[in-house]
Design an enzyme around this catalytic site. Structure first.
Site, PDB file in Angstrom:
ATOM      1  N   ILE A 179      -4.040   4.570   0.576  1.00  0.00           N
ATOM      2  CA  ILE A 179      -4.481   4.844   1.944  1.00  0.00           C
ATOM      3  C   ILE A 179      -5.657   5.820   1.971  1.00  0.00           C
ATOM      4  O   ILE A 179      -6.642   5.624   2.697  1.00  0.00           O
ATOM      5  CB  ILE A 179      -3.318   5.421   2.773  1.00  0.00           C
ATOM      6  CG1 ILE A 179      -2.165   4.425   2.856  1.00  0.00           C
ATOM      7  CG2 ILE A 179      -3.791   5.819   4.171  1.00  0.00           C
ATOM      8  CD1 ILE A 179      -0.854   5.066   3.270  1.00  0.00           C
TER       9      ILE A 179
ATOM     10  N   TYR B  88       0.838  -1.192   0.000  1.00  0.00           N
ATOM     11  CA  TYR B  88       0.000   0.000   0.000  1.00  0.00           C
ATOM     12  C   TYR B  88       0.874   1.243   0.000  1.00  0.00           C
ATOM     13  O   TYR B  88       2.036   1.215   0.420  1.00  0.00           O
ATOM     14  CB  TYR B  88      -0.937   0.019   1.216  1.00  0.00           C
ATOM     15  CG  TYR B  88      -0.236   0.164   2.543  1.00  0.00           C
ATOM     16  CD1 TYR B  88       0.011   1.421   3.096  1.00  0.00           C
ATOM     17  CD2 TYR B  88       0.184  -0.955   3.262  1.00  0.00           C
ATOM     18  CE1 TYR B  88       0.649   1.559   4.320  1.00  0.00           C
ATOM     19  CE2 TYR B  88       0.821  -0.835   4.484  1.00  0.00           C
ATOM     20  CZ  TYR B  88       1.060   0.428   5.003  1.00  0.00           C
ATOM     21  OH  TYR B  88       1.700   0.565   6.213  1.00  0.00           O
ATOM     22  N   CYS B  89       0.322   2.330  -0.509  1.00  0.00           N
ATOM     23  CA  CYS B  89       0.986   3.634  -0.476  1.00  0.00           C
ATOM     24  C   CYS B  89      -0.099   4.701  -0.369  1.00  0.00           C
ATOM     25  O   CYS B  89      -1.272   4.382  -0.195  1.00  0.00           O
ATOM     26  CB  CYS B  89       1.878   3.835  -1.710  1.00  0.00           C
ATOM     27  SG  CYS B  89       1.020   3.620  -3.281  1.00  0.00           S
ATOM     28  N   THR B  90       0.265   5.966  -0.472  1.00  0.00           N
ATOM     29  CA  THR B  90      -0.690   7.038  -0.181  1.00  0.00           C
ATOM     30  C   THR B  90      -1.878   7.055  -1.140  1.00  0.00           C
ATOM     31  O   THR B  90      -3.036   7.050  -0.726  1.00  0.00           O
ATOM     32  CB  THR B  90       0.012   8.405  -0.212  1.00  0.00           C
ATOM     33  OG1 THR B  90       1.189   8.351   0.601  1.00  0.00           O
ATOM     34  CG2 THR B  90      -0.908   9.499   0.297  1.00  0.00           C
TER      35      THR B  90
END
Length: 274
Positions: free
Chosen positions: A212, A184-186
């Site tokens: 996110i 996952y990332c922003t």
């Protein structure tokens, strides 16, 4: 019916991996359609990556132009925009740049259109509890320390280009143990680029759809799975699971970081320049 607040600021983030033959020409068009808003847009042969902010009317007009302006030839007709309301103006001015990559993985030949498996927020909640899943935070370590999914691994990334080294060091172990990788990332773009690179490594790779911020938007009880805040690369600094700005400052974010003084000085220079 309540009328929308004309003074309300809207932040919208977007990206798309798509082949662009003349990024310079696209940049000229983007400078024209962003005349009334602020933010940052990157264009490269591999696609588009941007974050902008403005009034509701101006953001509506901008998004419509991105999807339908004939100069883009339909390249972004199905692009997804992720909106959030702002109390703080996220940006001081508008910047449109042409770069070698829209997200700098630093590995030649990676086609970001060929990604791993996108997982919806609801499916993600179940996935990350399963025993055969390695949960990787695909962001910088300072972002991880500010907030993360519970039980996520920090790969120790100072720069996004460091992430492939962590994968290379552990991929054989994951394969031996029959693991699947969930990242996952922003906003999703870093995971899409990385999962495209990992496609031929014989390990199932999953990524959180929309990142996110989409998880916070779609899951009213996101705090069940998330600890802390989420760093955002603009003047708001950090958001909580309700997509509300927090009181976190850049000094809080970069305190005790090995390169924290440099990052803080750079951020202040950029803020002053804007």
């Amino acid at each position: 019916m309540t009328k929308p607040d004309a003074a309300l600021l809207i932040h919208t983030a977007f990206y798309k991996f798509v082949r662009i033959a003349d990024a310079g020409a696209f940049a000229i068009a983007f400078r024209e359609i962003t005349a009334t808003i602020t933010g940052s847009i990157l264009l490269a042969e591999e696609g588009l990556n941007g974050m902008v902010a403005g009034s509701l009317a101006h953001i509506d007009a901008f998004e419509a132009a991105v999807r339908s302006d004939p100069r883009f030839g339909g390249s972004f007709s199905d692009i997804i925009f992720k909106r959030s309301e702002c109390k703080t103006a996220p940006f001081g001015k508008m910047k449109v740049h042409v770069k070698a990559e829209i997200v700098p993985l630093g590995i030649a030949g990676v086609d970001g259109r060929l990604t791993g498996t996108n997982v919806s927020p609801t499916e993600w909640r179940k996935l990350i509890t399963e025993d055969d899943v390695v949960l990787l935070d695909n962001r910088n370590s300072f972002e991880y320390r500010l907030g993360r999914f519970k039980n996520a691994i920090d790969p120790g990334v100072v720069n996004f280009r460091d992430f492939p080294n962590y994968v290379k060091e552990h991929i054989a172990e994951w394969k031996r143990e029959g693991k699947r990788v969930a990242m996952y990332c922003t906003g999703g773009i870093r995971c899409e680029k990385t999962s495209a690179w990992m496609r031929d490594m014989d390990v199932p790779v999953y990524q959180l759809e929309g990142g996110i911020l989409n998880y916070f938007k779609e899951m009213p009880d996101a705090e069940r799975d998330w600890e802390g805040e989420c760093f955002v690369f603009d003047n708001r600094i950090a958001l909580d699971t309700k997509l509300e700005e927090t009181g976190t400052t850049l000094d809080d974010v970069y305190h005790h970081e090995p390169d924290g003084e440099w990052r803080l000085a750079r951020a202040k220079r950029l803020d002053a320049a804007s």
